[in-house]
Write an enzyme that holds these catalytic residues in place. Structure first.
Site, short mmCIF file in Angstrom:
data_model
loop_
_atom_site.label_atom_id
_atom_site.label_comp_id
_atom_site.label_asym_id
_atom_site.label_seq_id
_atom_site.Cartn_x
_atom_site.Cartn_y
_atom_site.Cartn_z
CG ASP A 1 -1.79 -1.21 1.34
OD1 ASP A 1 -2.12 -1.82 0.31
OD2 ASP A 1 -2.11 -1.58 2.49
CD GLU B 1 -9.49 -3.41 -0.28
OE1 GLU B 1 -10.10 -3.38 0.81
OE2 GLU B 1 -8.64 -4.27 -0.54
#
Length: 322
Positions: free
Chosen positions: A42, A209
């Site tokens: 991420d 997401e």
């Protein structure tokens, strides 16, 4: 962390039920070669005002990497020496997920999430720094929270400015991607501000997401990660994009299908050794836009690694990965 919220089998079923995308490229460019510390998850990347680059990520107490040239990366420890005490309200280890780094008003702003695994009892927090470097951050607590009674999940934050106002996109599963306006002075969500709905899928478990919004031309582009992360070489993450002339939407793909109805152009998917491409962010560097993401390396036991590709914009306004 942009984590799988239900079991991998459910996410795989969601993939099977997904309708055809607006643009289904079958080949994708490999990421730019990088050296040094490549392990990351991420990533949020920024070129610092002082020169060089910093990347923050899920892992550790918001793990940090630095680079002088965007190619060779060094492990730089963590944003914080220790987790702020309030993080433990959301998990026993004080584990933060999915940071977002930006610069405004003479300071760097680091948004991040803490959550309980498999639930939407979550919180987004914020910290600031004058330099943006690890070890220099001051935490300011919660920005936005969600509880199990809410229809959204307060994780995966990404901040964007639009028309003189400050906005934060967020969301993971639990009906998808949301947006709320922030107070530019405090960086926190404006009290009682409406929560806008930007993207979802018609099929449970609503596996979308990690939003990111970028302004290009007269449009705002919403990038998001679809399907399952965090399963190594079994991950099915891929990045899709839609656009809108208004920051709050509606966002549609190149065929006009709304992202609230499962639309979105496929921008980048796994290929070859580069499995499960997602957890993306976009940063500006010397007049060019770059896509940062992680992939799971099929030639290294599925280790999550840093992917960097330049974003180019076609004449019709849509982005492509180079």
């Amino acid at each position: 962390m942009k984590r799988l919220r239900l079991v991998t089998l459910l996410a795989a079923a969601a993939v099977a039920l997904l309708p055809a995308t607006a643009r289904a490229d079958t080949t994708y460019p490999d990421p730019q070669p990088v050296t040094g510390q490549q392990i990351i998850h991420d990533p949020t990347v920024l070129r610092l005002k002082s020169g060089g680059y910093v990347a923050y990520s899920t892992g550790g107490v918001i793990g940090a990497r630095t680079s002088k040239d965007r190619v060779h990366w060094k492990d730089a420890g963590n944003a914080f020496a220790e987790p702020p005490s309030w993080w433990y309200e959301y998990n026993d280890t004080g584990d933060p997920w999915a940071p977002d780094l930006s610069y405004r008003a003479g300071r760097y702003w680091l948004y991040y999430a803490v959550s309980s695994w498999g639930t939407n009892r979550s919180a987004i927090g914020v910290a600031t720094s004058r330099t943006g470097l690890p070890g220099t951050w001051t935490d300011h607590g919660k920005v936005l929270t969600s509880e199990t009674t809410d229809q959204w999940n307060a994780i995966d934050p990404a901040v964007v400015r639009a028309d003189g106002r400050l906005w934060m996109t967020f969301g993971s599963y639990w009906t998808g991607i949301r947006m709320v306006e922030l107070d530019p002075r405090t960086g926190r969500a404006i009290e009682d501000a409406p929560v806008h709905h930007l993207a979802t899928r018609p099929d449970e478990p609503y596996a979308v997401e990690g939003p990111e919004i970028v302004k290009h031309g007269r449009h705002y582009y919403l990038f998001a990660s679809y399907d399952a992360c965090c399963s190594g070489v079994n991950s099915t993450y891929r990045i899709k994009v839609g656009r809108s002339t208004r920051i709050t939407g509606p966002y549609t793909d190149s065929t006009g299908r709304p992202m609230l109805e499962g639309g979105g152009d496929l921008l980048l998917a796994g290929h070859g050794r580069y499995v499960g491409t997602g957890g993306q962010s976009v940063f500006r560097d010397r007049g060019e836009d770059w896509l940062a993401y992680h992939y799971y390396d099929a030639e290294d036991d599925g280790a999550p690694k840093l992917g960097l590709n330049r974003l180019s914009w076609q004449r019709n306004g849509w982005p492509v990965v180079l």
